[in-house]
Design a protein around this motif. Structure first.
Motif, PDB file in Angstrom:
ATOM      1  N   ARG A  98     -37.394  17.516  56.583  1.00 46.94           N
ATOM      2  CA  ARG A  98     -36.817  16.252  57.026  1.00 46.94           C
ATOM      3  C   ARG A  98     -36.105  15.540  55.870  1.00 46.94           C
ATOM      4  O   ARG A  98     -35.040  14.945  56.060  1.00 46.94           O
ATOM      5  CB  ARG A  98     -37.899  15.352  57.617  1.00 46.94           C
ATOM      6  CG  ARG A  98     -38.362  15.794  58.995  1.00 46.94           C
ATOM      7  CD  ARG A  98     -39.384  14.824  59.586  1.00 46.94           C
ATOM      8  NE  ARG A  98     -38.839  13.476  59.703  1.00 46.94           N
ATOM      9  CZ  ARG A  98     -38.083  13.061  60.706  1.00 46.94           C
ATOM     10  NH1 ARG A  98     -37.740  13.884  61.678  1.00 46.94           N
ATOM     11  NH2 ARG A  98     -37.636  11.815  60.747  1.00 46.94           N
ATOM     12  N   LYS A  99     -36.680  15.614  54.684  1.00 49.60           N
ATOM     13  CA  LYS A  99     -36.032  15.010  53.522  1.00 49.60           C
ATOM     14  C   LYS A  99     -34.687  15.670  53.247  1.00 49.60           C
ATOM     15  O   LYS A  99     -33.681  15.004  52.990  1.00 49.60           O
ATOM     16  CB  LYS A  99     -36.925  15.139  52.279  1.00 49.60           C
ATOM     17  CG  LYS A  99     -38.136  14.217  52.275  1.00 49.60           C
ATOM     18  CD  LYS A  99     -38.928  14.413  50.994  1.00 49.60           C
ATOM     19  CE  LYS A  99     -40.183  13.552  50.963  1.00 49.60           C
ATOM     20  NZ  LYS A  99     -40.957  13.782  49.716  1.00 49.60           N
ATOM     21  N   GLU A 101     -32.810  17.382  55.377  1.00 50.34           N
ATOM     22  CA  GLU A 101     -31.878  17.056  56.455  1.00 50.34           C
ATOM     23  C   GLU A 101     -31.304  15.659  56.273  1.00 50.34           C
ATOM     24  O   GLU A 101     -30.114  15.425  56.509  1.00 50.34           O
ATOM     25  CB  GLU A 101     -32.585  17.156  57.805  1.00 50.34           C
ATOM     26  CG  GLU A 101     -32.843  18.583  58.266  1.00 50.34           C
ATOM     27  CD  GLU A 101     -33.488  18.632  59.628  1.00 50.34           C
ATOM     28  OE1 GLU A 101     -33.920  17.558  60.122  1.00 50.34           O
ATOM     29  OE2 GLU A 101     -33.564  19.734  60.213  1.00 50.34           O
ATOM     30  N   HIS A 102     -32.151  14.719  55.839  1.00 50.54           N
ATOM     31  CA  HIS A 102     -31.679  13.357  55.613  1.00 50.54           C
ATOM     32  C   HIS A 102     -30.670  13.326  54.475  1.00 50.54           C
ATOM     33  O   HIS A 102     -29.618  12.679  54.570  1.00 50.54           O
ATOM     34  CB  HIS A 102     -32.868  12.446  55.301  1.00 50.54           C
ATOM     35  CG  HIS A 102     -32.503  11.001  55.252  1.00 50.54           C
ATOM     36  ND1 HIS A 102     -33.302  10.051  54.651  1.00 50.54           N
ATOM     37  CD2 HIS A 102     -31.423  10.324  55.707  1.00 50.54           C
ATOM     38  CE1 HIS A 102     -32.721   8.866  54.757  1.00 50.54           C
ATOM     39  NE2 HIS A 102     -31.580   9.014  55.389  1.00 50.54           N
ATOM     40  N   VAL A 106     -26.802  12.057  54.756  1.00 50.60           N
ATOM     41  CA  VAL A 106     -26.254  10.978  53.927  1.00 50.60           C
ATOM     42  C   VAL A 106     -25.048  11.470  53.130  1.00 50.60           C
ATOM     43  O   VAL A 106     -24.004  10.807  53.073  1.00 50.60           O
ATOM     44  CB  VAL A 106     -27.339  10.421  52.979  1.00 50.60           C
ATOM     45  CG1 VAL A 106     -26.731   9.478  51.952  1.00 50.60           C
ATOM     46  CG2 VAL A 106     -28.416   9.691  53.778  1.00 50.60           C
ATOM     47  N   SER A 167     -36.248   2.119  61.117  1.00 49.43           N
ATOM     48  CA  SER A 167     -36.172   3.546  60.780  1.00 49.43           C
ATOM     49  C   SER A 167     -37.565   4.139  60.646  1.00 49.43           C
ATOM     50  O   SER A 167     -37.829   5.255  61.114  1.00 49.43           O
ATOM     51  CB  SER A 167     -35.387   3.749  59.479  1.00 49.43           C
ATOM     52  OG  SER A 167     -34.060   3.311  59.619  1.00 49.43           O
ATOM     53  N   GLN A 173     -33.419   8.773  61.010  1.00 46.14           N
ATOM     54  CA  GLN A 173     -32.761   8.909  59.713  1.00 46.14           C
ATOM     55  C   GLN A 173     -31.429   8.180  59.749  1.00 46.14           C
ATOM     56  O   GLN A 173     -30.629   8.373  60.666  1.00 46.14           O
ATOM     57  CB  GLN A 173     -32.553  10.383  59.379  1.00 46.14           C
ATOM     58  CG  GLN A 173     -33.846  11.164  59.258  1.00 46.14           C
ATOM     59  CD  GLN A 173     -33.623  12.643  59.022  1.00 46.14           C
ATOM     60  OE1 GLN A 173     -32.510  13.140  59.142  1.00 46.14           O
ATOM     61  NE2 GLN A 173     -34.673  13.361  58.699  1.00 46.14           N
ATOM     62  N   THR A 174     -31.173   7.339  58.751  1.00 44.30           N
ATOM     63  CA  THR A 174     -29.940   6.567  58.693  1.00 44.30           C
ATOM     64  C   THR A 174     -29.330   6.660  57.307  1.00 44.30           C
ATOM     65  O   THR A 174     -30.024   6.951  56.328  1.00 44.30           O
ATOM     66  CB  THR A 174     -30.208   5.086  59.041  1.00 44.30           C
ATOM     67  OG1 THR A 174     -29.018   4.336  58.853  1.00 44.30           O
ATOM     68  CG2 THR A 174     -31.296   4.498  58.159  1.00 44.30           C
ATOM     69  N   ASP A 175     -28.011   6.403  57.226  1.00 41.80           N
ATOM     70  CA  ASP A 175     -27.357   6.436  55.921  1.00 41.80           C
ATOM     71  C   ASP A 175     -27.252   5.044  55.294  1.00 41.80           C
ATOM     72  O   ASP A 175     -26.782   4.908  54.168  1.00 41.80           O
ATOM     73  CB  ASP A 175     -25.961   7.068  56.018  1.00 41.80           C
ATOM     74  CG  ASP A 175     -25.008   6.304  56.930  1.00 41.80           C
ATOM     75  OD1 ASP A 175     -25.366   5.200  57.397  1.00 41.80           O
ATOM     76  OD2 ASP A 175     -23.895   6.807  57.176  1.00 41.80           O
ATOM     77  N   VAL A 200     -27.137   6.714  62.558  1.00 43.51           N
ATOM     78  CA  VAL A 200     -28.337   7.543  62.534  1.00 43.51           C
ATOM     79  C   VAL A 200     -27.930   8.983  62.791  1.00 43.51           C
ATOM     80  O   VAL A 200     -26.840   9.266  63.310  1.00 43.51           O
ATOM     81  CB  VAL A 200     -29.389   7.066  63.560  1.00 43.51           C
ATOM     82  CG1 VAL A 200     -29.867   5.670  63.214  1.00 43.51           C
ATOM     83  CG2 VAL A 200     -28.837   7.095  64.983  1.00 43.51           C
ATOM     84  N   LYS A 201     -28.807   9.889  62.406  1.00 48.19           N
ATOM     85  CA  LYS A 201     -28.448  11.306  62.390  1.00 48.19           C
ATOM     86  C   LYS A 201     -28.194  11.870  63.784  1.00 48.19           C
ATOM     87  O   LYS A 201     -27.310  12.702  63.968  1.00 48.19           O
ATOM     88  CB  LYS A 201     -29.554  12.108  61.698  1.00 48.19           C
ATOM     89  CG  LYS A 201     -29.257  13.594  61.547  1.00 48.19           C
ATOM     90  CD  LYS A 201     -30.347  14.268  60.749  1.00 48.19           C
ATOM     91  CE  LYS A 201     -30.018  15.748  60.549  1.00 48.19           C
ATOM     92  NZ  LYS A 201     -30.028  16.498  61.812  1.00 48.19           N
TER      93      LYS A 201
END
Length: 282
Positions: A98-99, A101-102, A106, A167, A173-175, A200-201
């Motif tokens: 997940r990290k 992918e985030h 971003v 979030s 997940q957001t930028d 968000v993703k």
């Protein structure tokens, strides 16, 4: 591969496992993976079946399991302990996935934005925009969280804290690059801001979700300034002059974001609105 009987030398075994003799020597010194045989020549040899012992160690190592813990697991040969350790490592891998992918989301967003902001300042143009997923905060709700005399920095703190809280609450997940939504008050005219948003993703089922639909958009970039009122005026005049038909909300978003926006000369924003299919502008 060098073999004696059905045994493998340390070099041949290292080649089979895709590792080095030094790694095998380290595992041997720790008592983690000992050669299965000793030949008449007093050399140590490995069984081919020990490939799976090495593979298990390698898998555990890649998930961050300490060698000492791996050794205890292999020594005890306990089904329940091994299963518990595997479950723990899967949990760690999922968190790491997940990290990553985030981070990819971003960085991809930042690269996309920087590409857009390289265009000419205040020049309307059209392009196909893909669908975007938004965490959209109603302005009325945000105003309730702010004191009437709040400065711009204090307002930004409130917005970012709210984005962080949502979030975390909804595991999205957001930028964190902010934008604003303006519902139209008439053809080609944006009204007051109704929502502040961040992308968000992916599509998510939560109360603050909004979708910016895919379509052909009229857009322009405002470069080198934080005040983008000239951008709204330019876009409005262009829509009127060209007789364009727009549909849906107007979107204003930051393009430089966390990378460049601390200096006004590097600031870049984009204003966009979707064109109706009947609009004649190509």
């Amino acid at each position: 591969m060098e073999r004696e009987k059905s045994w493998l030398t340390s070099g041949a075994f290292a080649e089979l496992c895709g590792t080095t003799k030094e790694t095998l020597r380290h595992y041997k010194d720790m008592g983690l993976l000992l050669p299965a045989h000793r030949g008449d020549n007093n050399y140590s040899y490995y069984d081919v079946e020990q490939f799976y012992d090495f593979y298990a160690i390698s898998i555990f190592r890649q998930t961050g399991t300490p060698l000492e813990e791996i050794g205890r697991c292999l020594e005890r040969q306990s089904v329940s302990e091994t299963a518990a350790l595997l479950r723990e490592q899967r949990f760690r891998l999922e968190a790491e996935r997940r990290k990553l992918e985030h981070m990819d989301f971003v960085l991809s967003s930042a690269l996309h934005n920087l590409k857009l902001q390289s265009g000419s300042d205040l020049i309307p143009r059209t392009a196909w925009f893909e669908q975007e997923h938004l965490l959209a905060l109603p302005v009325e709700e945000l105003e309730e969280l702010m004191v009437p005399t709040a400065s711009e920095d204090e307002m930004l703190i409130v917005v970012l804290e709210r984005c962080q809280a949502l979030s975390s609450q909804y595991k999205i997940q957001t930028d964190f690059m902010l934008g604003a939504i303006h519902p139209p008050v008439s053809r080609g005219t944006p009204g007051e801001i109704s929502h502040l948003y961040t992308r968000v993703k992916e599509k998510a089922d939560f109360p603050y979700y909004k979708e910016k639909p895919a379509g052909r958009y009229l857009y322009l970039c405002c470069r080198g300034r934080w005040d983008i009122s000239a951008g709204y005026a330019t876009l409005w005049h262009y829509i009127r002059e060209q007789g364009l038909e727009t549909t849906g909300d107007f979107y204003a978003c930051d393009l430089a974001g966390f990378i460049l926006n601390s200096v006004e000369k590097n600031a870049a924003s984009m204003i966009s609105v979707r064109l109706q299919e009947s609009s004649g502008l190509e």
